[in-house]
Write a protein that holds these residues in place. Sequence first.
Motif, short mmCIF file in Angstrom:
data_model
loop_
_atom_site.label_atom_id
_atom_site.label_comp_id
_atom_site.label_asym_id
_atom_site.label_seq_id
_atom_site.Cartn_x
_atom_site.Cartn_y
_atom_site.Cartn_z
N ALA A 175 0.83 -1.20 0.00
CA ALA A 175 0.00 0.00 0.00
C ALA A 175 0.86 1.25 0.00
CB ALA A 175 -0.94 -0.01 1.20
N SER A 176 1.96 1.24 0.73
CA SER A 176 2.84 2.41 0.74
C SER A 176 3.60 2.55 -0.58
CB SER A 176 3.82 2.33 1.90
OG SER A 176 4.77 1.31 1.69
N PHE A 177 3.88 1.45 -1.25
CA PHE A 177 4.54 1.53 -2.56
C PHE A 177 3.66 2.23 -3.60
CE2 PHE A 177 7.63 -2.22 -1.89
CZ PHE A 177 8.61 -1.34 -1.47
N ASN A 178 2.34 2.18 -3.40
CA ASN A 178 1.46 2.93 -4.30
C ASN A 178 1.81 4.41 -4.30
OD1 ASN A 178 -0.43 1.02 -5.42
ND2 ASN A 178 -1.19 0.76 -3.34
N TYR A 179 2.06 4.94 -3.14
CA TYR A 179 2.40 6.36 -3.03
C TYR A 179 3.83 6.65 -3.47
CZ TYR A 179 -1.87 6.54 -0.30
OH TYR A 179 -3.17 6.44 0.12
N LEU A 208 -7.26 -3.13 1.46
CA LEU A 208 -6.37 -2.05 1.90
C LEU A 208 -5.50 -1.56 0.75
CD1 LEU A 208 -5.15 -0.46 4.39
CD2 LEU A 208 -3.40 -2.25 4.38
N VAL A 209 -4.95 -2.50 0.01
CA VAL A 209 -4.08 -2.13 -1.12
C VAL A 209 -4.89 -1.42 -2.20
CG1 VAL A 209 -2.60 -3.07 -2.95
CG2 VAL A 209 -2.47 -4.00 -0.64
N ARG A 210 -6.09 -1.90 -2.47
CA ARG A 210 -6.94 -1.27 -3.49
C ARG A 210 -7.34 0.16 -3.08
NH1 ARG A 210 -9.52 -4.29 -7.43
NH2 ARG A 210 -11.33 -2.92 -7.26
N ARG A 211 -7.65 0.36 -1.80
CA ARG A 211 -8.04 1.70 -1.34
C ARG A 211 -6.88 2.68 -1.47
NH1 ARG A 211 -9.25 1.06 4.15
NH2 ARG A 211 -7.26 1.97 4.69
N HIS A 212 -5.69 2.23 -1.09
CA HIS A 212 -4.52 3.10 -1.22
C HIS A 212 -4.14 3.30 -2.69
CE1 HIS A 212 -3.47 3.91 2.94
NE2 HIS A 212 -3.79 2.66 3.23
#
Length: 113
Positions: A8-12, A34-38
């Motif tokens: 999820a943090s890698f998305n940002y 969680l990953v999809r939301r981020h």
Amino acid sequence: MDNPRLIASFNYFSILFAPVLFPLVLLFASGDGLVRRHAKRALVIQLLPAVPLAALLVTTFIAANEVREAAFTGTVPSFGHAGTAAVLTLMYAVMQGAAFVWCAAAGIRALRT
């Protein structure tokens, strides 16, 4: 630290290496909520600077077309688009910088929570 929070943090943090592409792939490929939301949030943040960039491209196209037409008609082209292009360039730079800072802060926050 568990794996979904890291992804999820890698998305940002993908604003550094693959903006828009990485969150888009994870949005469709991940099954974790969680990953999809981020991924959705990171995608929106990374697409925000595209608005003034698209307007800048349209303004540049219009200005170039006026200069091209002026060469054939013998008239003097108006350079009234220069101010608009400068403002849009400044808006793009500011929004890109803000998106970078926002993504860095959100990526760190996603790792912590």
